[in-house]
Design a protein around this motif. Sequence first.
Motif, PDB file in Angstrom:
ATOM      1  N   THR A 272      27.303  13.196  58.630  1.00 28.87           N
ATOM      2  CA  THR A 272      27.053  14.021  57.963  1.00 28.87           C
ATOM      3  C   THR A 272      25.312  14.044  57.975  1.00 28.87           C
ATOM      4  O   THR A 272      24.515  15.220  58.411  1.00 28.87           O
ATOM      5  CB  THR A 272      27.284  13.859  55.680  1.00 28.87           C
ATOM      6  N   LYS A 275      24.624  15.292  60.919  1.00 29.53           N
ATOM      7  CA  LYS A 275      24.658  17.595  60.512  1.00 29.53           C
ATOM      8  C   LYS A 275      23.461  17.988  60.049  1.00 29.53           C
ATOM      9  O   LYS A 275      22.898  18.995  60.363  1.00 29.53           O
ATOM     10  CB  LYS A 275      25.731  17.455  60.485  1.00 29.53           C
ATOM     11  N   LEU A 276      23.131  17.477  59.041  1.00 29.84           N
ATOM     12  CA  LEU A 276      21.912  18.038  58.295  1.00 29.84           C
ATOM     13  C   LEU A 276      20.278  17.214  58.957  1.00 29.84           C
ATOM     14  O   LEU A 276      18.830  17.445  58.038  1.00 29.84           O
ATOM     15  CB  LEU A 276      21.631  17.570  57.386  1.00 29.84           C
ATOM     16  N   VAL A 302      17.581  22.048  57.559  1.00 28.85           N
ATOM     17  CA  VAL A 302      18.532  23.195  58.019  1.00 28.85           C
ATOM     18  C   VAL A 302      18.592  24.383  57.455  1.00 28.85           C
ATOM     19  O   VAL A 302      17.793  24.957  56.655  1.00 28.85           O
ATOM     20  CB  VAL A 302      20.034  21.910  57.800  1.00 28.85           C
ATOM     21  N   HIS A 311      17.089  17.623  53.013  1.00 27.97           N
ATOM     22  CA  HIS A 311      18.088  16.607  52.005  1.00 27.97           C
ATOM     23  C   HIS A 311      17.152  15.371  52.718  1.00 27.97           C
ATOM     24  O   HIS A 311      16.133  15.690  53.247  1.00 27.97           O
ATOM     25  CB  HIS A 311      19.146  16.438  53.728  1.00 27.97           C
ATOM     26  N   GLU A 324      20.287  16.515  47.755  1.00 28.18           N
ATOM     27  CA  GLU A 324      19.540  18.351  48.457  1.00 28.18           C
ATOM     28  C   GLU A 324      18.338  17.995  47.052  1.00 28.18           C
ATOM     29  O   GLU A 324      18.665  18.042  46.572  1.00 28.18           O
ATOM     30  CB  GLU A 324      20.233  19.460  48.560  1.00 28.18           C
TER      31      GLU A 324
END
Length: 499
Positions: A272, A275-276, A302, A311, A324
């Motif tokens: 995660t 990905k962020l 993102v 985030h 977030e």
Amino acid sequence: MGKGLVTVVALALGAGGLALSACSDGPSLRSAEAPAVSEKLFAPASTGTQGTKAAAPVFTRISVRAQGDTTELAREPDGKWSIVAPVKARAEAAAVEALLETLGSTASSPLVKDTPTDADLEKYGLKSPVFSVTAHAFLPDASGGGEDVPSRQHTVTLHGGVENMFDGSVYVRRDGDSKVYAAQGSVRWSLDKDTFALRSKELLGELEANELTLIEVRAQERGYVLEHEAGTTKWRLTKPVAERADEARVTSLLKNLKEYRALSFPADSAQTRKKLGLESPLIDARFTPRSGEPVRIRLARVMEDGAPRIHALREQGPDAVLGEVPEGALSALDVDVLELKDKHVLNFRREDVRRVVFHPGNGVAPITLVNASGMDGGSESWQVESPRQGKAQHFRVVSLLRVLGTLKATSFGEARPKNWAKYGIGDASRGAVLLGADGRELARLWLGGEVPDASGLSYARGSGPEVMEVSVEGLVLPSRAEDLMEGAPAPAPTEARGP
């Protein structure tokens, strides 16, 4: 938490007048003569003395099952509450306070159904409750103890059902009691909370300027390092420049960061984070406290469905929280170093000044004042030394020093200019020089030309290496010795400022 010591718990709804009940065909009026039964969740132990008020229960653990979540809360030794399951996190103080206040209310609750059937419970939403709250508490003894005494411990589970659409009340019942009651709608608002609602959203806060020694911020195009001067409230910029920092701006930076509360808490994992974008964040900041582990905060952006989402990952020792946050959190830390610089034009300590030389400019002879008092901390006694001699107006001198000490730049210009003359600044400029007891120069002010298209602003050179723009309004420097001597009137502002 201060509300942990609450009053005896009861279901809240005002008694008296016409109360409302529900039947199979919908709500109907219940006779005003029907009793409004007051049921207390935590019945105080008998004191054995008539008229003696029983001690209020002290809540220690609360379990809330609502909106698909089961949240376990525990009271810490300092009175604050934390979530222990399904995650370990700080609890939202306001949400827990509302929950405790509801559990601690002492109003009456009208009885809706004495012996409800399964069909009744289904109708009231209590067959499969909408929410359930289990509260654990103990009744303290005279010294406030008793938490570990079984006879003083109490546990009660309250179930909440659907809302009565006629009056907004909510149907409730307790474990061990078959009756159904009607509680006011605020009971549901306080108790029907999922884990997110009960969890603290303060992801970036709890950073106090006086508790930190170092702030390091790296952004993609700029960054800075701030160091706290030991034993003082002062901060210094050490990178990218070595300058005094604006204490108020450092404090506001941390305060602003606190305002950006978490919008959600995604499940944290290495995948995660990647990905962020948190492996290559837009901002990577480290806050070093006087004691304890440093706090590291990373912020990344993102794009999802054409909209930016920000985030933040906060780490301290083994603890890490991913959340977030609003987009504004980026600008809270990614600031221009000029915003962080101390905007005081002169850097000096008032008590160190023993001699002042004012330069009227335009070839006029400088005016020199000396503090004739001893170095034993006695009262000041300022004397005009040149070009004439005489006793100075004490309050006039003190006022000038105060103004010089509080003079701030409205903005910064060129740093270390090769040609100060283009700003009207040189050895012949109006200004002042402050000297210490040993003749060492403490600070010097040069006032230059007017800033184009900026009424009331002049260029200046002070304790820093850059050109400053300052407001000269209220800065009335003397143009002759008589302006400072006793027996002479204070100069008119236009006369004192000179050309």
